[in-house]
Design a protein around this motif. Structure first.
Motif, mmCIF file in Angstrom:
data_model
loop_
_atom_site.group_PDB
_atom_site.id
_atom_site.type_symbol
_atom_site.label_atom_id
_atom_site.label_comp_id
_atom_site.label_asym_id
_atom_site.label_seq_id
_atom_site.Cartn_x
_atom_site.Cartn_y
_atom_site.Cartn_z
ATOM 1 N N ALA A 128 0.708 -1.110 -0.003
ATOM 2 C CA ALA A 128 0.193 0.022 0.018
ATOM 3 C C ALA A 128 0.826 1.412 0.027
ATOM 4 C CB ALA A 128 -1.011 0.077 1.278
ATOM 5 N N ARG A 129 2.024 1.158 0.503
ATOM 6 C CA ARG A 129 2.824 2.381 0.634
ATOM 7 C C ARG A 129 3.187 3.080 -0.762
ATOM 8 N NH1 ARG A 129 7.609 1.814 5.036
ATOM 9 N NH2 ARG A 129 6.404 2.913 6.575
ATOM 10 N N ALA A 130 3.339 2.406 -1.603
ATOM 11 C CA ALA A 130 3.939 3.155 -2.850
ATOM 12 C C ALA A 130 2.636 3.875 -3.250
ATOM 13 C CB ALA A 130 3.869 2.014 -4.310
ATOM 14 N N GLN A 131 1.305 3.769 -3.141
ATOM 15 C CA GLN A 131 0.396 4.736 -3.534
ATOM 16 C C GLN A 131 0.224 5.832 -2.739
ATOM 17 O OE1 GLN A 131 -1.509 5.956 -6.016
ATOM 18 N NE2 GLN A 131 -1.326 3.975 -6.519
ATOM 19 N N VAL A 132 0.437 5.624 -1.204
ATOM 20 C CA VAL A 132 0.198 6.587 -0.343
ATOM 21 C C VAL A 132 1.584 7.447 -0.255
ATOM 22 C CG1 VAL A 132 -0.157 7.207 2.050
ATOM 23 C CG2 VAL A 132 -1.407 5.211 0.940
ATOM 24 N N LEU A 145 3.061 8.735 -2.668
ATOM 25 C CA LEU A 145 2.987 9.825 -3.650
ATOM 26 C C LEU A 145 2.351 11.085 -3.114
ATOM 27 C CD1 LEU A 145 3.145 10.141 -6.699
ATOM 28 C CD2 LEU A 145 0.933 9.263 -7.061
#
Lengths: 122, 596
Positions: A14-18, A20
């Motif tokens: 989930a980190r990649a998206q958040v 940003l």
């Protein structure tokens, strides 16, 4: 949830998206020209290729963003890689070329000279 | 993988100014341009700058759009999301810079001085998606506590951090937990006080709406620390968005096994249920809240026994406020020394204030303890608008007091506020300017407490009513100097004899205005004059003959025909007929009408 490892797995995914969304202090900015000329010449697949590739490799220090027309419409799609004072301008980009720029330039630090405006201006 | 994230505020403020419609339009427009695989629209919690809502932030550029209207959406999608040109006219003006980038929000006066701990995820994550909470280290603290620490170690960390209850009284959180942990029982409870009732306070609401999982995670941590397996969140039914998101969060946590049985395979069980309050102010008092959860009429119980010994269903219980819970996970993850390094010596950490009243930037601000009122009002809040001057700030709602301009440089923390006769309270901060009558303000809060007194104990039930009667007498011009003395005496009687905090603190608005603005009370009774021109019975409108041009506009607008005069001659107001509605003053183009 039976273990911390499970939690870590969800977090990493989930980190990649958040990530940003943070006010990034990224030292490298990749700007894809997305004015009418750029879009007509195919800038959107290029932008998406950069986003995908940067995320896939988990590169933290790089911000991929869009910008307007910089006035050299015949060379679109144009991509600028800005590292501090240093600016590299890539022209006539494609999604395939984008992947190579990420690999050679952003990861390994060697500019892909043949794609730059200097090599294409003759 | 999305290349761009569009965050739209889904807090109560922005929702009421149409952010739902904006989200809907945004999705339609994005679809129309074929960008749905590239641009992600996320409804977040409150950004804090409510005065400029509805708010939309576009990343990675970090463009902060303010006061967005549904009709602005096509332009934002077409220009910014498709072509990469930031729509400057819609940017929060302070963030506009010349090239195609924007100034960081952290460089603006509103956000620059803030330090966001309790609000850190509000406006950043989608509160209805547990994955996003986990992405920002959510449930890491619970995992750490359950797998690496003993309950005693958790309590020791909370004690060492110096965290004090953010609900108002400032009781040390770790100490509260240690009392409940020490009492043996077959069942214990962990409760969350989300019955935010102070007029003007909405920080708990914003945390629940913007980051509901942090409350669940922290409550589970406390459950482990004191040996409880059941938690209750007492939230007011008037917070529909908060209730909905809390329920979604609880369901998602269940699905992931972060609530329920055998969490992280450690054998620890914890569950949370919601209890909806009907909005009685007294139910924010801890014993009344617990009585209400039990299904009885919400009335306070005498203490002792304290809830740590006999609380909910007569079992050991801890109750903490939403904002307190929002700090717990960060203390576990970053350590007590980190938390203690923020704020003042006796009040560690930050405090969220709901800034309202006569201030430019209405909204939520989170600042380190020890920040001065001047910094909050003049810098973060942008000052008092319309050329008026700051008169006082009311903190702590009906239980608190006011801070006058002379005390603006006091460093705000629990002890300093008590020392100057105000209190931290839950964090409502209402700014008042020179058009505010302090007697009228005291009356306003007393009207509130008279309505909200539960009636169980006589000092509060009868006392608040008598206080209000004396205030009414003073503001209607019938007061005497003896009334002021009587008022003051009764205040102290209520403080000493009421059963619960509602009655004990109800006189605070009167006492603190008496302390700093006694001259206004005296003007009301001796000169029969309201210095701010608010109290109708003591205010007369009059026309300055030197300024009046005799245009007859005021006479035509007077609803009771109290203004007479012929064309091009100065007019006069018949004070016997005048109902002091102020219509003439509003209409006059020459500023000839004044009140005194």
């Amino acid at each position: 949830m039976k273990s911390l490892a499970e939690l870590q797995a969800i977090r990493d995914k989930a980190r990649a998206q958040v990530g940003l969304r943070a006010e990034s202090g990224a030292s490298v900015r990749v700007q894809v020209g997305m004015a009418t000329c750029g879009i007509a010449a195919g800038a959107r697949p290029v932008l998406n290729a950069f986003v995908e590739e940067v995320a896939k490799r988990g590169l933290q220090d790089i911000m991929v963003t869009q910008t307007g027309c910089i006035g050299i419409c015949q060379y679109e799609p144009v991509v600028e890689v800005i590292e501090g004072d240093k600016k590299t301008t890539y022209v006539k980009m494609t999604a395939e070329k984008a992947v190579r720029v990420v690999n050679d330039h952003l990861v390994n630090g060697s500019v892909v000279t043949e794609y730059t405006i200097g090599a294409n201006a003759q | 993988m999305y290349r761009s994230n569009v965050l739209v505020c889904g807090g109560t403020g922005c929702t009421s100014s149409n952010s739902e419609l904006i989200i809907q339009r945004l999705k339609e427009e994005i679809k129309a341009h074929g960008l749905e695989k590239e641009v992600n629209v996320i409804r977040t919690g409150c950004f804090g700058l409510c005065a400029l809502g509805p708010i939309m932030v576009v990343y990675p550029e970090g463009a902060f759009y303010s006061m967005v209207k549904p009709d602005d959406v096509p332009e934002i999608v077409e220009e910014h999301l498709l072509k990469g040109r930031i729509v400057k006219r819609l940017l929060y003006q302070e963030t506009v810079v010349d090239d195609n980038s924007v100034k960081s929000l952290n460089d603006t006066t509103f956000y620059g001085k803030q330090r966001r701990i309790a609000l850190r995820n509000c406006g950043v994550i989608n509160p209805e998606n547990i994955d996003e909470y986990i992405a920002v280290d959510g449930y890491q603290a619970l995992g750490k506590v359950l797998t690496e620490m003993t309950p005693q170690q958790v309590i020791d960390i909370m004690k060492a951090s110096g965290l004090r209850g953010r609900g108002g009284a400032g009781f040390p959180t770790g100490l509260k937990w240690s009392f409940a942990a020490a009492n043996q029982a077959d069942q214990k409870y962990v409760c969350c006080n989300a019955d935010e009732g102070d007029p003007g306070a909405f920080m708990d609401r914003s945390i629940l709406e913007g980051d509901p999982h942090v409350v669940l995670e922290s409550m589970a941590i406390a459950g482990y620390a004191i040996g409880a397996s059941q938690g209750y969140i007492y939230v007011r039914a008037e917070y529909p968005i908060a209730v909905k998101r809390l329920q979604i969060a609880i369901d998602q946590a269940h699905e992931y096994g972060l609530l329920g049985n055998d969490i992280f395979g450690t054998g620890f069980n914890f569950d949370i249920q919601l209890r909806l309050g009907a909005g009685a102010f007294v139910c924010g008092e801890e014993t009344a809240l617990m009585t209400s959860i039990e299904g009885k009429r919400g009335e306070p119980r005498p203490r002792p026994p304290f809830p740590a010994l006999k609380g909910l269903f007569q079992k050991p219980t801890i109750l903490n406020n939403v904002e307190t819970w929002a700090n717990v996970t960060q203390i576990i993850l970053n350590g007590p020394e980190w938390f203690k390094s923020i704020g003042t010596e006796r009040s560690a950490g930050t405090k969220v204030f709901a800034l309202g009243g006569k201030i430019k930037h209405t909204g939520l601000v989170e600042v380190p303890m020890g920040t001065t009122l001047r910094e909050i009002v003049e810098e973060i809040g942008g000052g008092v608008p319309n050329g008026h001057t700051f008169k006082a700030a009311q903190t702590g709602g009906p239980s608190g007091g006011c801070i006058p301009a002379s005390e603006m440089d006091v460093k705000i923390d629990y002890d300093n506020l008590l020392a100057i006769g105000a209190m931290m309270g839950s964090g409502g901060m209402i700014i008042m300017d020179d058009t505010t009558c302090m007697v009228d303000i005291a009356k306003f809060f007393l009207e509130f407490t008279v309505d909200e007194s539960c009636g169980k104990c006589t000092p509060c039930r009868v006392g608040t009513r008598r206080l209000l009667e004396i205030l009414n007498k003073i503001t209607s011009g019938n007061g005497t100097l003896e009334d002021i003395d009587r008022l003051e005496k009764l205040c102290y009687y209520l403080k000493e004899n009421s059963l619960c905090a509602l009655g004990q603190t109800a006189p605070n608005p009167v006492l603190s205005t008496l302390k700093y603005f006694r001259d206004e009370y005296i003007a009301h009774v001796t000169e029969k004059r309201c210095p701010a021109g608010v109290c109708k019975a003591l205010t007369n409108y009059y026309i300055d003959p030197a300024k009046c041009r005799g245009c007859t506009l005021c006479a035509r607008n007077c609803p009771v025909g109290a203004i007479t005069g012929s064309v091009k001659q100065p007019h006069v107001i018949d004070t016997q007929k005048c109902i002091k509605c102020g219509a003439c003053m509003e209409k006059c183009k020459f500023g000839a009408i004044d009140k005194r």
